[in-house]
Design a protein around this motif. Structure first.
Motif, PDB file in Angstrom:
ATOM      1  N   ALA A 139       0.453  -1.195  -0.273  1.00  0.00           N
ATOM      2  CA  ALA A 139       0.030  -0.035   0.247  1.00  0.00           C
ATOM      3  C   ALA A 139       0.855   1.207   0.271  1.00  0.00           C
ATOM      4  O   ALA A 139       2.207   1.371   0.725  1.00  0.00           O
ATOM      5  CB  ALA A 139      -1.129   0.173   1.411  1.00  0.00           C
ATOM      6  N   PRO A 140       0.666   2.225  -0.683  1.00  0.00           N
ATOM      7  CA  PRO A 140      -0.510   2.485  -1.466  1.00  0.00           C
ATOM      8  C   PRO A 140      -0.881   2.255  -2.543  1.00  0.00           C
ATOM      9  O   PRO A 140      -1.924   2.413  -3.095  1.00  0.00           O
ATOM     10  CB  PRO A 140      -1.026   3.895  -1.244  1.00  0.00           C
ATOM     11  N   LEU A 141       0.031   1.881  -3.710  1.00  0.00           N
ATOM     12  CA  LEU A 141       0.077   1.268  -4.723  1.00  0.00           C
ATOM     13  C   LEU A 141      -1.249   0.850  -4.940  1.00  0.00           C
ATOM     14  O   LEU A 141      -1.457   0.723  -6.040  1.00  0.00           O
ATOM     15  CB  LEU A 141       1.782   0.882  -4.876  1.00  0.00           C
ATOM     16  N   TYR A 145      -4.539   3.519  -5.181  1.00  0.00           N
ATOM     17  CA  TYR A 145      -3.239   3.390  -6.827  1.00  0.00           C
ATOM     18  C   TYR A 145      -3.545   2.259  -7.797  1.00  0.00           C
ATOM     19  O   TYR A 145      -3.276   2.240  -8.716  1.00  0.00           O
ATOM     20  CB  TYR A 145      -2.053   4.246  -6.790  1.00  0.00           C
ATOM     21  N   ALA A 229      -1.967   7.932   4.587  1.00  0.00           N
ATOM     22  CA  ALA A 229      -0.777   8.536   5.552  1.00  0.00           C
ATOM     23  C   ALA A 229      -1.812  10.119   5.314  1.00  0.00           C
ATOM     24  O   ALA A 229      -1.492  10.779   6.348  1.00  0.00           O
ATOM     25  CB  ALA A 229       0.263   9.430   4.598  1.00  0.00           C
ATOM     26  N   ALA A 230      -2.225  10.602   4.323  1.00  0.00           N
ATOM     27  CA  ALA A 230      -3.522  11.666   4.541  1.00  0.00           C
ATOM     28  C   ALA A 230      -4.588  11.231   5.306  1.00  0.00           C
ATOM     29  O   ALA A 230      -5.459  12.532   6.207  1.00  0.00           O
ATOM     30  CB  ALA A 230      -3.539  11.450   2.733  1.00  0.00           C
ATOM     31  N   GLY A 233      -3.241   7.571   8.320  1.00  0.00           N
ATOM     32  CA  GLY A 233      -2.804   5.941   8.949  1.00  0.00           C
ATOM     33  C   GLY A 233      -1.061   5.597   7.742  1.00  0.00           C
ATOM     34  O   GLY A 233      -0.424   6.708   8.265  1.00  0.00           O
ATOM     35  N   PRO A 235       1.905   4.018   5.864  1.00  0.00           N
ATOM     36  CA  PRO A 235       2.035   2.741   5.223  1.00  0.00           C
ATOM     37  C   PRO A 235       2.844   1.471   5.631  1.00  0.00           C
ATOM     38  O   PRO A 235       2.905   0.528   4.756  1.00  0.00           O
ATOM     39  CB  PRO A 235       2.399   4.352   3.659  1.00  0.00           C
ATOM     40  N   VAL A 236       3.450   1.774   6.255  1.00  0.00           N
ATOM     41  CA  VAL A 236       4.721   1.091   6.821  1.00  0.00           C
ATOM     42  C   VAL A 236       4.064   0.153   7.592  1.00  0.00           C
ATOM     43  O   VAL A 236       4.659  -1.228   7.115  1.00  0.00           O
ATOM     44  CB  VAL A 236       5.859   1.723   7.159  1.00  0.00           C
TER      45      VAL A 236
ATOM     46  N   ASN B 199       5.497  11.560  -2.830  1.00  0.00           N
ATOM     47  CA  ASN B 199       3.965  12.494  -2.942  1.00  0.00           C
ATOM     48  C   ASN B 199       2.827  11.185  -3.100  1.00  0.00           C
ATOM     49  O   ASN B 199       1.664  12.675  -2.533  1.00  0.00           O
ATOM     50  CB  ASN B 199       4.639  13.832  -3.590  1.00  0.00           C
ATOM     51  N   ASP B 200       3.070  10.520  -3.373  1.00  0.00           N
ATOM     52  CA  ASP B 200       2.041   9.447  -3.442  1.00  0.00           C
ATOM     53  C   ASP B 200       2.165   8.530  -3.310  1.00  0.00           C
ATOM     54  O   ASP B 200       1.485   7.987  -2.254  1.00  0.00           O
ATOM     55  CB  ASP B 200       1.378   9.636  -5.047  1.00  0.00           C
ATOM     56  N   VAL B 201       2.679   7.308  -3.669  1.00  0.00           N
ATOM     57  CA  VAL B 201       3.175   5.785  -3.602  1.00  0.00           C
ATOM     58  C   VAL B 201       4.375   5.592  -2.608  1.00  0.00           C
ATOM     59  O   VAL B 201       5.688   6.870  -2.965  1.00  0.00           O
ATOM     60  CB  VAL B 201       3.387   4.842  -4.507  1.00  0.00           C
ATOM     61  N   ILE B 202       4.658   5.021  -2.319  1.00  0.00           N
ATOM     62  CA  ILE B 202       6.245   4.749  -1.461  1.00  0.00           C
ATOM     63  C   ILE B 202       6.918   3.953  -3.144  1.00  0.00           C
ATOM     64  O   ILE B 202       6.781   3.268  -4.290  1.00  0.00           O
ATOM     65  CB  ILE B 202       5.867   3.231  -1.356  1.00  0.00           C
ATOM     66  N   ILE B 217       8.258   7.336   1.534  1.00  0.00           N
ATOM     67  CA  ILE B 217       7.145   6.575   1.968  1.00  0.00           C
ATOM     68  C   ILE B 217       6.373   8.128   1.996  1.00  0.00           C
ATOM     69  O   ILE B 217       6.519   8.555   2.840  1.00  0.00           O
ATOM     70  CB  ILE B 217       7.444   5.861   3.294  1.00  0.00           C
ATOM     71  N   PRO B 218       4.890   7.626   1.329  1.00  0.00           N
ATOM     72  CA  PRO B 218       4.639   9.599   1.658  1.00  0.00           C
ATOM     73  C   PRO B 218       4.862   9.421   3.055  1.00  0.00           C
ATOM     74  O   PRO B 218       3.364   8.319   3.457  1.00  0.00           O
ATOM     75  CB  PRO B 218       3.357   8.734   1.048  1.00  0.00           C
ATOM     76  N   GLY B 219       3.966  10.431   4.114  1.00  0.00           N
ATOM     77  CA  GLY B 219       3.503  10.923   5.481  1.00  0.00           C
ATOM     78  C   GLY B 219       4.954  10.847   6.293  1.00  0.00           C
ATOM     79  O   GLY B 219       4.895  10.699   7.318  1.00  0.00           O
ATOM     80  N   PHE B 220       5.724   9.693   5.926  1.00  0.00           N
ATOM     81  CA  PHE B 220       7.338   9.544   6.648  1.00  0.00           C
ATOM     82  C   PHE B 220       8.474  10.445   6.209  1.00  0.00           C
ATOM     83  O   PHE B 220       8.342  10.762   4.639  1.00  0.00           O
ATOM     84  CB  PHE B 220       7.830   8.646   6.356  1.00  0.00           C
TER      85      PHE B 220
END
Lengths: 520, 384
Positions: A139-141, A145, A229-230, A233, A235-236, B199-202, B217-220
């Motif tokens: 995630a988030p791919l 996405y 993350a937005a 949440g 992603p890790v 900005n979008d995916v990892i 990583i988005p958010g990190f």
């Protein structure tokens, strides 16, 4: 007893409604082979595109669908069900049981598999294409996405997980309750032991995978933000959950292979397995360690240094029990009287190539060095050495080893050996150069590459085509044996074979051990 | 020694490759990295330590492998039935089992010690002399030089390889797929700290010769650093599958002398000022279309197609957005479509570029709307 003895039902209903462990085992084996061919076809597309630099055959978007489906089909469709098939056939015969403990559930665990894979393969024809985020579906791919087909993918994973859990419960129940009198745990054949441990691993981690895909489903359709993350949440978090499933999963794949090799090497060395007890303990140790090493797949996500160190040390430790196993196999051969029929050749191939894969695994465990190896072709080479040369070679060995017992006909040794040598050579041409390009800086999962990688990629593709072709030979060998192999009725196909399965008639009757044997 | 090893490798590999008919003429252009078989120590001290660690473990594995396979092949040769041997019956020895549990464990400790010290060095982020914020986008990198006075310099770094080379209609250049329009420039002998995010995916920012790979990583915001000791151009790629063009977002780092770096940074600041001036200008249709075409090809083409026919993204030719009301079109360009692959480009391209590309989309591909968007319109839309 007379009325009690009945053969299989006739026609399609025999297969649809069967509760016989041998029929179900056969179906699992054929199903997994067909998935092996399908996953192999995806691999051929990948290698054909990578034959030369530049985009030739497919678009990058489709290439990603191929890498994803290749991984998913091989792991969940080919390797796992093939070993479940082997467990169905062999565990009751090895422990002197008349059938599996839960025969109706056994039927159900098989029959939900084909629809699940039909759905998964069907995503290729959906709008937006099949899943394209890799078999690890980060995630988030794979959420925000992802193509719309991701929902079908999630459903399919749920069904596969269900099938695995039911299969495992069945194996645990069978091994715990249906051993012949006198067969204590420490007298069980090693294949039974490795499967018992594998089954516990499956029961423990399949629900974790189910949790991960359910959270994805929630994120996609119900407005949650587990991995976004937005929305607050993480992603890790996805990667932690996935690899908490994923690392035990790779041992789920390899432990039954260890079991097969531990059955076959003593047979052809004509000498008992060296260090039976330590083999059992080593298997248990590997299973335990598999739960505390997951984040070695994530050294580059930015973990604190304490985390890196913990996972590095724990991962390095796995080399100890794995080493014990390899040493025991080699010592089993030492001062034996060896012959090299096809099953033994495949086990020798396993031993050499799996050990090489183990070494690269040790290299990968070293966190600072992994910063260079991570997500490169070095990793691709590593896991194909342990998955293909480990799991698939041992599966081929198992088929040649037990095929005469299953169908009462002998395969052609010449054809079997030809299959081995072509596989062995093709495999190494395909995967050895991948170590080189990986170390030189080629990332995995790319549809096109820089010019300095061209020669090795072409070599790798040629090897892959050779290896792929050798599997058609495998199919031919098996079909030719079943249809027109030399009939054999010897209970013990191999001079050095030990174990209850070699005490029943050949071919194995539809029902075996209706009266339990006495094990001393 | 190294030369000799290379020579040996060529000698060994040459005939094999020729046998398979692999002598690939195109690859010769890629220079000394062709058929590289091992990790490169690269241009940093950390890279050297990692390389040494890699080789240490490699040789330990080779020695253990030689022993294990030696015993195995000895056994295969001498203990075969065809030589008339009688099999032994020994099958256990607790002493042996303990020995081959303990000895490997000690070898592992021997590996863990240098591994730990290298890891601790890598995790020492202190005393960085400058910071660069790296942001991964589908499918390009953004570099932002963080300045204490707030005068940040930032730009995007896109793949420069033309579509023709990728689709085999043109000859492939020396740095095929490893070339960008604007590389990251950093000074030599300077500890540069990278703050990595997405900005979008990892994504994952990897330059093998700088010994850096860190997930974006988005958010990190992840931290890593490098200190290059040799000037030169170092090339790498995104290492984490990030969608369709994952294979097409290279990293190029230009390590230059400290003086050259200072001069370069000054030029970038002047350029930034010029762009600020441009924002106040009014452009003609032709100017907007020319600029817009360039922006389209760099940012939109990958998803929306060379002729606006669509692909991963929707078609622009004849679309309701491009042929509808301007503010709706601007809204999507600036803020994207949340929850889809359509990103918010408002922060990625400047107002001149945004004005140009929107104008271009409205007038190219047979859309022929005839209207124009000026930088001031973009500015006003952003202000709300």
């Amino acid at each position: 007893m007379g009325d009690h003895h009945h053969g299989p039902a006739k026609g399609l209903s025999r297969w649809l409604f069967t509760t016989n462990h041998k029929d179900i085992g056969t179906m699992y084996l054929w199903f997994s082979f067909s998935m092996f061919i399908l996953g192999g076809a995806f691999a051929m597309i990948i290698r054909a595109e990578l034959f030369q630099p530049g985009m030739q055959l497919v678009e990058p978007a489709f290439f990603n669908q191929m890498t994803t489906l290749h991984g998913l089909v091989m792991v969940f469709g080919a390797i796992m069900p093939s070993f479940v098939g082997l467990a169905n056939w062999m565990i009751p015969m090895m422990i002197g049981a008349p059938d599996m403990a839960l025969p109706r559930m056994n039927n159900w665990s098989f029959w939900i598999l084909p629809p699940a894979f039909l759905i998964l393969a069907g995503t290729l024809f959906m709008e937006g294409g099949a899943p394209n985020f890799g078999w690890t579906f980060y995630a988030p791919l794979s959420t925000t996405y992802a193509p719309p087909s991701v929902t079908y993918f999630i459903f399919s994973i749920h069904v596969l997980g269900l099938s695995s859990i039911m299969g495992s419960i069945n194996i645990i129940a069978t091994v715990m309750n249906m051993r012949a009198p006198g067969m204590t745990y420490m007298k069980m054949p090693l294949f039974v032991w490795t499967w018992l441990i594998t089954a516990f691993l499956l029961v423990a981690v399949m629900p974790v995978l189910a949790g991960a895909v359910t959270m994805m489903l929630m994120d996609i359709h119900f407005g949650t933000s587990f991995f976004s993350a937005a929305g607050g949440g993480d992603p890790v978090l996805f990667q932690h959950i996935f690899w908490f499933f994923g690392h035990p999963e790779v041992y789920i794949i390899i432990l039954p292979a260890f079991g097969v090799v531990s059955q076959i090497i003593p047979t052809f060395a004509r000498k008992p397995l060296f260090g039976y007890d330590s083999m059992v303990y080593a298997t248990a140790a590997i299973a335990f360690l598999s739960f505390i090493v997951w984040a070695h797949h994530m050294y580059t996500v930015g973990m604190p240094v304490a985390g890196e160190l913990f996972f590095m040390y724990a991962t390095m430790l796995i080399a100890v029990p794995t080493g014990v196993k390899v040493f025991n196999w080699v010592t089993t051969m030492w001062r034996g009287a060896m012959t090299f029929e096809t099953p033994m050749l495949f086990c020798m191939g396993f031993l050499v190539l799996f050990t090489i894969g183990g070494f690269t695994g040790l290299m990968l465990s070293i966190a600072p060095a992994d910063f260079q190896y991570h997500d490169s072709y070095f990793v691709v080479a590593h896991f194909h050495y342990v998955m293909v040369a480990g799991a698939v070679f041992s599966m081929s060995a198992a088929v040649y080893y037990w095929l005469p017992k299953w169908c009462g006909r002998m395969y052609s040794e010449t054809m079997g050996k030809t299959h081995f040598w072509i596989s062995f050579i093709g495999f190494n041409i395909a995967f050895f150069p991948q170590h080189f390009v990986g170390l030189a800086g080629m990332p995995r999962r790319i549809p096109d590459y820089a010019l300095q990688f061209a020669d090795f990629n072409m070599m790798s593709s040629i090897g892959a085509f050779i290896y792929g072709a050798s599997q058609i030979l495998f199919l031919y060998n098996v079909v030719a044996t079943i249809v027109a192999g030399k009939p054999t009725s010897e209970a013990k196909t191999w001079e050095g074979a030990e174990g209850l399965e070699w005490t029943v008639a050949t071919p194995a009757p539809y029902h075996t051990f209706e009266t339990p044997p006495q094990v001393r | 020694m190294l030369l000799k090893a290379n020579r040996l490798r060529e000698l060994a590999l040459g005939p094999v490759l020729m046998l398979l008919g692999l002598a690939s003429a195109g690859a010769a252009a890629a220079g000394d990295k062709v058929n590289q078989v091992n990790m490169a120590p690269g241009a940093t001290e950390i890279g050297q330590s990692i390389y040494d660690l890699h080789m240490l473990i490699f040789w330990i594995c080779v020695i253990i492998g030689a022993l294990v396979f030696g015993v195995m092949f000895y056994s295969i040769y001498y203990h075969r039935k065809s030589r008339g041997v009688t099999p032994s019956t020994f099958h256990e020895s607790t002493k042996v089992e303990i020995a081959w549990t303990v000895v490997p464990f000690l070898i592992l400790i021997g590996m863990a010690v240098p591994a730990t010290s290298t890891l601790l060095e890598i995790y020492d982020f202190d005393d960085a002399e400058m910071d660069v914020l790296i942001t991964g986008y589908q499918w390009k990198w953004k570099y932002e030089y963080l300045d204490e006075n707030g005068e940040n310099v930032s730009f995007f770094s896109n793949l420069r390889t033309p579509q023709g080379e990728i689709y085999n209609t043109a000859d492939k250049g020396e740095h095929y797929l490893l070339e960008v329009d604007e590389p990251l420039v950093i000074p030599v002998d300077t500890k540069v700290r990278f703050l990595v995010t997405a900005n979008d995916v990892i994504h994952s920012w990897w330059v093998p010769e700088l010994a850096v790979k860190k997930d974006a990583i988005p958010g990190f915001i992840n931290e890593t650093w490098t200190k290059a000791s040799t000037e030169g151009i170092y090339r790498g790629q995104c290492a984490e599958l990030c969608g369709k063009d994952h294979g097409f977002m290279p990293v190029v780092v230009n390590v230059v002398s400290k003086e050259e770096y200072a001069g370069w940074l000054e030029t970038k600041k002047v350029e930034a000022a010029e762009i600020r001036d441009l924002m106040a200008q009014t452009f003609t249709m032709d100017e907007l279309m020319t600029r817009g075409k360039a922006v389209y090809e760099r940012n939109c083409l990958a998803c929306h197609g060379a002729n606006g026919e669509g692909g991963v993204g929707t078609a622009i030719a004849g679309s309701a957005v491009a042929m509808g009301d301007v503010s709706g079109h601007l809204e999507i360009g600036i803020n994207g479509v949340p929850g889809s692959a359509m990103q918010a480009f408002g922060g990625q391209i400047n107002d001149v570029e945004m004005a140009a590309v929107i104008t271009y989309q409205r007038n190219a591909f047979g859309n022929n709307m005839g209207d124009m968007v000026q930088p001031i319109d973009v500015y006003n839309h952003k202000k709300g």
